[in-house]
Scaffold this motif. Structure first.
Motif, short mmCIF file in Angstrom:
data_model
loop_
_atom_site.label_atom_id
_atom_site.label_comp_id
_atom_site.label_asym_id
_atom_site.label_seq_id
_atom_site.Cartn_x
_atom_site.Cartn_y
_atom_site.Cartn_z
N GLU A 276 -75.74 10.76 44.36
CA GLU A 276 -74.78 9.65 44.50
C GLU A 276 -74.17 9.64 45.90
N PRO A 277 -73.68 8.47 46.37
CA PRO A 277 -73.04 8.40 47.68
C PRO A 277 -71.75 9.23 47.71
N PHE A 278 -71.41 9.75 48.88
CA PHE A 278 -70.19 10.55 49.00
C PHE A 278 -69.57 10.36 50.38
N ALA A 279 -68.28 10.67 50.48
CA ALA A 279 -67.57 10.63 51.76
C ALA A 279 -67.55 12.04 52.35
N VAL A 280 -67.43 12.12 53.68
CA VAL A 280 -67.34 13.41 54.36
C VAL A 280 -66.05 13.44 55.16
N THR A 281 -65.35 14.56 55.11
CA THR A 281 -64.14 14.71 55.92
C THR A 281 -63.93 16.18 56.26
N GLY A 282 -62.94 16.45 57.12
CA GLY A 282 -62.63 17.84 57.44
C GLY A 282 -61.94 17.99 58.78
N ASN A 283 -61.43 19.19 58.98
CA ASN A 283 -60.95 19.63 60.28
C ASN A 283 -62.13 20.41 60.86
N PHE A 284 -62.97 19.73 61.63
CA PHE A 284 -64.29 20.26 61.97
C PHE A 284 -64.23 21.39 63.00
N PRO A 285 -65.02 22.46 62.77
CA PRO A 285 -65.11 23.51 63.79
C PRO A 285 -65.62 22.89 65.09
N TYR A 286 -64.91 23.15 66.19
CA TYR A 286 -65.26 22.52 67.46
C TYR A 286 -66.69 22.79 67.90
N ASN A 287 -67.19 23.99 67.60
CA ASN A 287 -68.50 24.36 68.16
C ASN A 287 -69.68 23.69 67.46
N ILE A 288 -69.46 23.00 66.32
CA ILE A 288 -70.57 22.29 65.69
C ILE A 288 -70.25 20.82 65.41
N SER A 289 -69.16 20.32 66.00
CA SER A 289 -68.71 18.97 65.62
C SER A 289 -69.74 17.87 65.92
N THR A 290 -70.41 17.94 67.08
CA THR A 290 -71.40 16.89 67.37
C THR A 290 -72.63 17.04 66.47
N GLN A 291 -72.98 18.28 66.12
CA GLN A 291 -74.10 18.49 65.20
C GLN A 291 -73.79 17.92 63.82
N ILE A 292 -72.52 18.01 63.42
CA ILE A 292 -72.10 17.42 62.15
C ILE A 292 -72.34 15.92 62.16
N VAL A 293 -71.98 15.27 63.28
CA VAL A 293 -72.15 13.82 63.38
C VAL A 293 -73.63 13.44 63.27
N PHE A 294 -74.51 14.18 63.93
CA PHE A 294 -75.93 13.87 63.86
C PHE A 294 -76.49 14.07 62.45
N ARG A 295 -76.00 15.07 61.74
CA ARG A 295 -76.45 15.27 60.36
C ARG A 295 -75.98 14.13 59.46
N VAL A 296 -74.77 13.64 59.70
CA VAL A 296 -74.27 12.49 58.95
C VAL A 296 -75.14 11.27 59.24
N LEU A 297 -75.48 11.07 60.51
CA LEU A 297 -76.33 9.93 60.87
C LEU A 297 -77.68 9.99 60.17
N GLU A 298 -78.25 11.19 60.09
CA GLU A 298 -79.55 11.35 59.44
C GLU A 298 -79.47 11.05 57.94
N ASN A 299 -78.27 11.17 57.38
CA ASN A 299 -78.07 10.91 55.94
C ASN A 299 -77.15 9.72 55.70
N ARG A 300 -77.15 8.78 56.67
CA ARG A 300 -76.19 7.67 56.69
C ARG A 300 -76.22 6.81 55.42
N GLU A 301 -77.38 6.68 54.80
CA GLU A 301 -77.45 5.79 53.64
C GLU A 301 -76.75 6.38 52.42
N ARG A 302 -76.46 7.69 52.47
CA ARG A 302 -75.75 8.35 51.37
C ARG A 302 -74.27 8.53 51.69
N ILE A 303 -73.90 8.31 52.97
CA ILE A 303 -72.53 8.61 53.39
C ILE A 303 -71.87 7.33 53.94
N PRO A 304 -71.28 6.52 53.04
CA PRO A 304 -70.68 5.26 53.49
C PRO A 304 -69.37 5.41 54.25
N GLU A 305 -68.76 6.60 54.13
CA GLU A 305 -67.46 6.79 54.80
C GLU A 305 -67.34 8.21 55.34
#
Length: 296
Positions: free
Chosen positions: A135-164
């Motif tokens: 099912e679709p889900f939202a993602v949030t957090g106080n992101f660790p600085y050293n992986i924050s851009t990698q988190i964004v790219f993973r969200v983009l790769e799974n964008r159809e499941r992550i509407p927010e």
């Protein structure tokens, strides 16, 4: 260790801001130390945590993935919602605290959650399509600085499941993601994120609300998946185009895109006389389609 809502009764409302990690209560005795090698900076100000939780819209998915819950300051506010919450944490010390001590502290809070589970693992290695039963889900957090851009790219790769998506980054990274054409901060992240999401910079957070305080300010942003456009372009092609263009951002596209299979007839287009920061997101999308699909 899933914690289901039906195991406990709703408690009386806590004071505004919540009891956990109240402002000024920066030495909340969790026994959990922030690890430098994990890029951890624990949020200690409940009012900031409440604002971050508030960036997720009430009509969003009733399933939330929190990245890097740390000592649960943001988690406590997410659990005030009628949601299934999955918190993924790499630090074993934090996981032990969240599973064993945090539920006891939570007993004095107002909560409305359906289920809560702490997952010991690395977000970057998680099987995201397999979470929440598909099912679709939202993602949030106080992101660790050293992986924050990698988190964004993973969200983009799974964008159809992550509407927010919302959360806290280094201010510079958050501004870069939300930047528009013509600015010095406009770049790869700006274009790729805004091709799929409406991006909004929400507020800035000072260093002193963290333990330990980072050297820079933090910024909270919000992304909502775009429903105003059909994503009928190829993600890999767009990514290759944008990265190639911005890797030589001072050059015109005619010079920076020589390694791409640009059809001869297209090379004379006036767009190739411009530099990448001068192109709007929609122009990058149109150009990637023209290069690879040979369509306008």
């Amino acid at each position: 260790h899933p914690m289901s809502r039906d195991r406990g009764k709703r408690r009386s409302p806590a004071k505004k801001g919540g009891g956990m990690g109240r402002k000024g209560d920066t030495q909340r005795t969790t026994g959990v130390r922030a690890k430098k090698h994990l890029g951890q900076h624990f949020l200690t100000d409940a009012s900031v945590a409440m604002r971050i939780a508030g960036t997720l819209s009430p009509d969003g998915p009733p399933r939330i993935l929190e990245i890097g819950p740390g000592t649960g300051v943001l988690t406590a506010f997410l659990l005030r919602r009628p949601v299934d919450l999955l918190a993924v944490e790499l630090d074993g010390e934090s996981v032990k605290y969240l599973r064993e001590v945090f539920p006891l502290e939570l007993a004095s809070e107002t909560t409305s959650y359906k289920s809560f589970e702490v997952l010991h693992g690395d977000f970057l290695k998680l099987d995201l399509p397999g979470l929440f039963g598909g099912e679709p889900f939202a993602v949030t957090g106080n992101f660790p600085y050293n992986i924050s851009t990698q988190i964004v790219f993973r969200v983009l790769e799974n964008r159809e499941r992550i509407p927010e998506f919302s959360g806290m980054f280094q201010r510079e990274v958050a501004e870069r993601i939300c930047a528009g054409p013509g600015s010095k901060t406009y770049g790869i992240l700006s274009v790729l994120v805004q091709a799929y999401y409406l991006a909004e910079y929400r507020f800035t957070v000072p260093p002193e609300v963290f333990d330990p305080p980072p050297k820079v300010e933090s910024g909270v942003l919000h992304l909502r998946y775009r429903t105003d456009t059909r994503a009928d372009w190829d993600y890999q092609h767009l990514t290759r185009l944008v990265k190639t263009a911005f890797n030589q951002r001072r050059k015109t596209l005619r010079n920076s895109l020589k390694s791409l299979p640009v059809p001869d007839y297209l090379k004379e287009d006036a767009i190739f006389d411009r530099r990448p920061e001068q192109l709007e997101v929609r122009e990058f999308i149109a150009l990637s389609k023209r290069i690879w699909d040979d369509t306008v």
